[in-house]
Motif scaffolding. Structure first.
Motif, short mmCIF file in Angstrom:
data_model
loop_
_atom_site.label_atom_id
_atom_site.label_comp_id
_atom_site.label_asym_id
_atom_site.label_seq_id
_atom_site.Cartn_x
_atom_site.Cartn_y
_atom_site.Cartn_z
N LYS A 54 -3.83 -10.12 44.35
CA LYS A 54 -4.71 -11.20 44.81
C LYS A 54 -3.92 -12.47 45.14
N LEU A 55 -2.97 -12.81 44.31
CA LEU A 55 -2.18 -14.02 44.53
C LEU A 55 -1.28 -13.88 45.76
N GLN A 56 -0.79 -12.67 46.01
CA GLN A 56 0.02 -12.46 47.20
C GLN A 56 -0.83 -12.61 48.46
N ARG A 57 -2.05 -12.06 48.43
CA ARG A 57 -2.92 -12.16 49.59
C ARG A 57 -3.35 -13.60 49.88
N SER A 58 -3.43 -14.41 48.84
CA SER A 58 -3.84 -15.80 49.02
C SER A 58 -2.67 -16.72 49.40
N GLY A 59 -1.45 -16.18 49.36
CA GLY A 59 -0.28 -16.98 49.71
C GLY A 59 0.27 -17.80 48.56
N SER A 60 -0.20 -17.52 47.33
CA SER A 60 0.28 -18.26 46.17
C SER A 60 1.61 -17.74 45.64
N ILE A 61 1.88 -16.46 45.90
CA ILE A 61 3.18 -15.88 45.56
C ILE A 61 3.63 -15.04 46.75
N THR A 62 4.92 -14.74 46.77
CA THR A 62 5.44 -13.96 47.89
C THR A 62 6.55 -13.02 47.40
N PRO A 63 6.65 -11.80 47.94
CA PRO A 63 7.74 -10.90 47.55
C PRO A 63 9.07 -11.41 48.11
N VAL A 64 10.12 -11.31 47.31
CA VAL A 64 11.43 -11.80 47.76
C VAL A 64 12.50 -10.72 47.78
N GLU A 65 12.33 -9.65 46.99
CA GLU A 65 13.31 -8.56 47.02
C GLU A 65 12.75 -7.36 46.28
N THR A 66 13.43 -6.24 46.41
CA THR A 66 13.07 -5.02 45.68
C THR A 66 14.29 -4.60 44.87
N VAL A 67 14.06 -4.26 43.59
CA VAL A 67 15.17 -3.88 42.72
C VAL A 67 14.89 -2.53 42.09
N ARG A 68 15.95 -1.87 41.67
CA ARG A 68 15.84 -0.60 40.96
C ARG A 68 16.76 -0.67 39.74
N VAL A 69 16.22 -0.30 38.56
CA VAL A 69 16.97 -0.37 37.32
C VAL A 69 16.99 0.99 36.64
N SER A 70 18.19 1.46 36.32
CA SER A 70 18.37 2.69 35.53
C SER A 70 17.59 3.88 36.06
N GLY A 71 17.57 4.04 37.38
CA GLY A 71 16.90 5.18 37.97
C GLY A 71 15.39 5.12 37.92
N LYS A 72 14.84 3.97 37.52
CA LYS A 72 13.38 3.82 37.46
C LYS A 72 12.84 3.49 38.85
N PRO A 73 11.54 3.56 39.03
CA PRO A 73 10.97 3.25 40.36
C PRO A 73 11.34 1.85 40.82
N GLU A 74 11.39 1.69 42.12
CA GLU A 74 11.67 0.37 42.67
C GLU A 74 10.60 -0.62 42.24
N ARG A 75 11.02 -1.86 41.99
CA ARG A 75 10.09 -2.90 41.59
C ARG A 75 10.21 -4.07 42.55
N THR A 76 9.08 -4.60 42.97
CA THR A 76 9.06 -5.75 43.87
C THR A 76 9.12 -7.04 43.06
N VAL A 77 10.06 -7.89 43.42
CA VAL A 77 10.22 -9.18 42.75
C VAL A 77 9.46 -10.23 43.54
N TYR A 78 8.68 -11.05 42.82
CA TYR A 78 7.86 -12.08 43.45
C TYR A 78 8.34 -13.48 43.07
N ALA A 79 8.08 -14.43 43.96
CA ALA A 79 8.37 -15.84 43.69
C ALA A 79 7.12 -16.65 43.98
N ILE A 80 6.96 -17.75 43.28
CA ILE A 80 5.82 -18.62 43.52
C ILE A 80 6.07 -19.47 44.76
N THR A 81 5.03 -19.77 45.51
CA THR A 81 5.15 -20.61 46.71
C THR A 81 4.72 -22.04 46.36
#
Length: 204
Positions: A54-81
């Motif tokens: 919901k916050l991403q759709r409203s423009g309050s946060i935005t994805p900045v990168e995708t990370v992968r740790v120890s063979g786990k699924p990729e995770r999207t990193v968000y930053a506040i706008t």
């Protein structure tokens, strides 16, 4: 302006507050909520992912990168706008300034008190103390005007409400005294207050 439904969304409030301390992925935010005992956030992890979407759709946060740790699924990193920062601070001021029967709102706002500059936090808490004083005076007058023939048991809840309001006002005044004396202060750069994130443990 009263406390509306959107202002009562404490999961979104927590997401914005955590991201003000620096970019994070959803699992990291969820873990931080558990570790810091933010018990006012309920319905994890589902509510967390819903809030982030919901916050991403409203423009309050935005994805900045995708990370992968120890063979786990990729995770999207968000930053506040900038929009998200403004939203967070306005909501915190509202929850701090206006007393509400749901005291969980105040607890949540206090949890992210450092997301506000000290001057804005001070102004909001001062407004709360004034509102509590008005409520106390009104309740005292109502009790004084109650018919003397009225059974005392029918006024128990009003006396409890009065005692609770007095106690909260005294506590808020104590915090204000600490703020005004400098015993309680913090940097406007909240990243200085955020502990370094611990690496995810490999569950294999």
């Amino acid at each position: 302006m009263g406390i509306g439904r959107a202002d009562r969304d404490l999961v979104s409030l927590a997401v914005l507050g955590l991201l003000l301390g620096g970019p994070k992925h959803t699992y990291e935010m969820q873990r931080m909520m558990v570790e810091t005992r933010k018990d006012f956030v309920t319905g994890l992890p589902r509510s967390m992912y819903h809030a982030v979407d919901k916050l991403q759709r409203s423009g309050s946060i935005t994805p900045v990168e995708t990370v992968r740790v120890s063979g786990k699924p990729e995770r999207t990193v968000y930053a506040i706008t900038e929009r998200g920062t403004a939203e967070l601070q306005l909501r915190l001021e509202l929850l701090l300034a206006q007393p509400d029967p749901d005291t969980t709102l105040f607890v949540a706002a206090l949890s992210f008190l450092a997301c506000l500059p000290t001057r804005r936090a001070t102004a909001a808490l001062r407004a709360r103390a004034e509102a509590l004083t008005e409520h106390i005076e009104t309740t005292e007058a109502d009790l004084a005007d109650a018919p003397t023939t009225l059974p005392a048991v029918l006024l128990v809840e009003a006396r409890f409400e009065l005692a609770t309001a007095r106690s909260q006002r005294d506590w808020v005044r104590g915090v204000l005294a600490d703020l005004e004396s400098g015993r309680l202060d913090w940097s406007d750069d909240i990243t200085r207050l955020t502990p370094d994130s611990q690496p995810e443990k490999d569950s294999r």
